[in-house]
Scaffold this active site. Structure first.
Site, PDB file in Angstrom:
ATOM      1  N   MET A   1       0.846  -1.188   0.000  1.00 25.30           N
ATOM      2  CA  MET A   1       0.000   0.000   0.000  1.00 25.30           C
ATOM      3  C   MET A   1       0.882   1.238   0.000  1.00 25.30           C
ATOM      4  SD  MET A   1      -2.726   1.758   0.112  1.00 25.30           S
ATOM      5  CE  MET A   1      -3.981   0.520   0.341  1.00 25.30           C
ATOM      6  N   CYS A   2       0.545   2.199  -0.828  1.00 25.11           N
ATOM      7  CA  CYS A   2       1.347   3.417  -0.929  1.00 25.11           C
ATOM      8  C   CYS A   2       0.448   4.610  -1.223  1.00 25.11           C
ATOM      9  CB  CYS A   2       2.386   3.296  -2.043  1.00 25.11           C
ATOM     10  SG  CYS A   2       3.505   1.892  -1.841  1.00 25.11           S
ATOM     11  N   GLY A   3       1.033   5.774  -1.056  1.00 19.24           N
ATOM     12  CA  GLY A   3       0.419   6.988  -1.558  1.00 19.24           C
ATOM     13  C   GLY A   3       1.224   7.439  -2.751  1.00 19.24           C
TER      14      GLY A   3
ATOM     15  N   THR B   1       4.845   7.453  -1.226  1.00 20.73           N
ATOM     16  CA  THR B   1       5.026   7.110   0.183  1.00 20.73           C
ATOM     17  C   THR B   1       4.678   5.638   0.343  1.00 20.73           C
ATOM     18  OG1 THR B   1       2.741   7.693   0.803  1.00 20.73           O
ATOM     19  CG2 THR B   1       4.399   9.452   0.876  1.00 20.73           C
TER      20      THR B   1
END
Length: 597
Positions: free
Chosen positions: A1-3, A54
């Protein structure tokens, strides 16, 4: 999971502002990386491209930095997702790196742009799992972006004017409105062409469309082109014979168990221990747990897969709805009125202060809290060797209102009362802060789940006919109406609210995983005859039913019964906003489609 974030400008490098950067870091607190590239298009226009990623590290043995960069070409990938498989191969290490390596090979091995586009599409179409991405291919001056075919990860876009376009996992609403990237295709933008405002002197000028005049849409299906495309199948519209049988001996029940087990294995095994984990109480996953059929089957099957030393957290959320509280207080006052005399008058007038109102817990009276406790106890009975932890999340009404503006920003561009009521439940549930009870410690103690992976039962209703409207459609027009409604649900899986849910849950650095929405399971489910999924029957009489189980999602109810969850198998469907009582918290007559004021 990332931004992930990307900016394409024809003037300067544009980084996200501080607010948007913080929102991205909330999604991925383990690492933040930035990259920049300048691309000179053949049309004479230069593009300044800024990329930010991120990272929430959930794959591989260490934190892998993003954006992924190819030093020889300056090509780059911002990746937010989980590639469980690429083609037939299961990915065990860092999936983002595996995807990037294949994309770079696809771009570098093909000199001509059309050939390279086809090669890149073959890679993207072969991925099973939830993802959103932005891929800069400087070999051919192209930018690819999109969301997976089911739309399980968020990706938004906005444009200030035709000189700057931005993509982001989440919106900073102070900079203007954003739109959701549709999950219907892979989008490709040629950096060799730019459109200017001068060419669009109309009142309906749309900066985004103008900037992306060179955009190409590539649907997920391959068509006649040979490629290892992951598909979600062709919907089976066959009308069943009236004497069909759907019971515990039906083959589809075991097939569902197989597909769901395979889906769960990919999603719950080999998860890195969370930073805040307690070695004496190991826990890597939590279940968004209403006590209903869909989520409890996931919990029960997870028990068969995870090592017994791992504990499983069951996160149950309930709210203090002031309308429900007032109604309960009013009912209590009416019940406590003193006896009347022979003329029907109260014999002794009493003040409100003198009336004893029974204690009332708005949280414990919530339907989902009641079914949650019930299912928790059944899991303990059926699986006594596992430590189950029931986490009661009970935000007071005052606290709910304190977070309202923050939640409204997170769900943007969704903006209805229904969006908000569902987001309330997901927001506080994914925070995982409440009180915990186990079979060995029934007295609740303060607790916050360290689990970064949250299992959700979303998707079961759409695939197996669990909504009330499915029964309504069948009652009105028989199997034709039921099939139409189920087909509609399958077709709009990619347009549903999964992007919104991803933004809400990820804001606490948590990742939602949807075992029912595994591509292989979805493909099997949509190709399965309706008679092997649902128990609806023409002119059925109670005495003619082959079991006491409801017809909606009957295949899943039969599986729950086989797994020993007899009480859960009979639970009725209840929408999250009504089960947790987040619906109509402020105004009783508000419609779900009403825009947030």
């Amino acid at each position: 999971m990332c931004g992930i974030y990307a900016s394409i400008s024809t003037q300067i490098f544009r980084a996200p502002n501080e607010l948007l950067k913080q929102l991205l870091c909330n999604r991925g607190p383990d690492h933040i990386g930035e990259a920049q590239a300048r691309v000179d298009g053949k049309g004479g226009t230069s593009f300044w491209i800024s990329l930010v990623s991120t990272v929430l590290a959930l794959r591989g043995g260490h934190v892998t930095a993003q954006p992924f960069l190819d030093p020889s070409s300056n090509s780059a990938l911002c990746w937010n997702g989980e590639a469980w498989k690429i083609g037939l191969d299961t990915i065990s290490g860092n999936d983002g790196q595996a995807v990037f390596d294949l994309l770079i090979k696809a771009s570098s091995d093909h000199v001509s742009a059309p050939d390279s586009t086809a090669a890149v599409l073959r890679v993207l179409r072969s991925i099973s799992g939830p993802f959103a991405f932005v891929y800069l291919d400087t070999y051919h001056n192209q930018l690819f972006f999109g969301r997976d075919r089911l739309g399980r990860r968020s990706l938004l876009h906005r444009s200030d004017d035709d000189t700057n376009v931005q993509f982001s996992s989440i919106a900073d609403t102070t900079s203007g409105p954003w739109q959701e990237v549709e999950a219907d295709a892979v989008y490709r933008y040629s950096l060799d062409t730019v459109n200017s405002r001068e060419k669009h002197k109309t009142s309906s000028y749309d900066p985004f469309q103008a900037s992306f005049a060179a955009i190409h849409k590539h649907v997920w299906a391959c068509g006649s082109e040979p490629c290892p495309s992951v598909t979600i199948g062709t919907f089976n519209r066959a009308i069943p014979a009236e004497d069909f049988v759907l019971d515990e001996q039906t083959a589809s029940v075991q097939l569902l168990r197989y597909h769901l087990s395979e889906s769960l294995k990919l999603r719950i095994l080999n998860i890195p221990k969370p930073p805040e984990h307690d070695s004496t109480k190991p826990v890597s996953i939590a279940v968004l747990f209403s006590g209903g059929l869909d989520c409890t089957v996931l919990a029960r099957m997870a028990h068969d897969i995870l090592p017994l030393n791992e504990q499983i957290d069951l996160v149950n959320v309930a709210f203090e709805n002031p309308r429900v509280v007032r109604a309960a207080q009013k009912a209590a006052l009416l019940e406590d009125k003193p006896p009347k005399d022979s003329q029907g008058n109260q014999s002794t007038p009493m003040t409100t202060a003198e009336i004893s109102v029974p204690s009332f817990s708005p949280f414990e009276a919530c339907p989902d809290r009641e079914t949650g406790w019930k299912a928790f106890r059944e899991l303990q009975t059926v699986c006594p060797s596992r430590t189950w932890r029931f986490i009661a999340v009970s935000p007071p009404y005052k606290e709910t209102l304190e977070y309202k503006d923050r939640i409204i920003q997170i769900i943007h561009p969704h903006n209805t009362e229904m969006d908000l009521s569902i987001a309330y439940a997901l927001y506080f549930a994914s925070r995982g802060l409440g009180t915990a009870s186990t079979i060995s410690r029934l007295e609740p103690e303060p607790y916050k789940t360290p689990a970064r992976v949250l299992l959700s039962g979303l998707g079961a209703d759409e695939l197996f006919g669990g909504y009330t409207r499915h029964a309504t459609a069948f009652n009105r027009t028989g199997f034709t109406g039921l099939l139409d409604e189920l087909k509609l649900d399958v077709d709009r899986l990619g347009k549903r609210n999964l992007g919104r849910d991803d933004r809400v849950i990820s804001s606490w650095a948590k990742e939602a995983r949807f075992p029912y929405l595994d591509e292989a399971l979805v493909k099997w489910a949509v190709e399965c005859p309706v008679s092997q999924k649902c128990g609806f029957r023409i002119n059925a009489q109670p005495s003619q039913q082959d079991s006491k189980l409801e017809p909606g999602k009957k295949i899943l109810r039969l599986l729950a019964y086989e797994l020993g969850m007899h009480s859960v198998a009979m639970e009725k469907k209840r929408a999250i906003q009504f089960g947790a009582r987040t619906a109509k918290m402020e105004v009783g007559k508000t419609k779900g489609t009403t825009l947030i004021s």
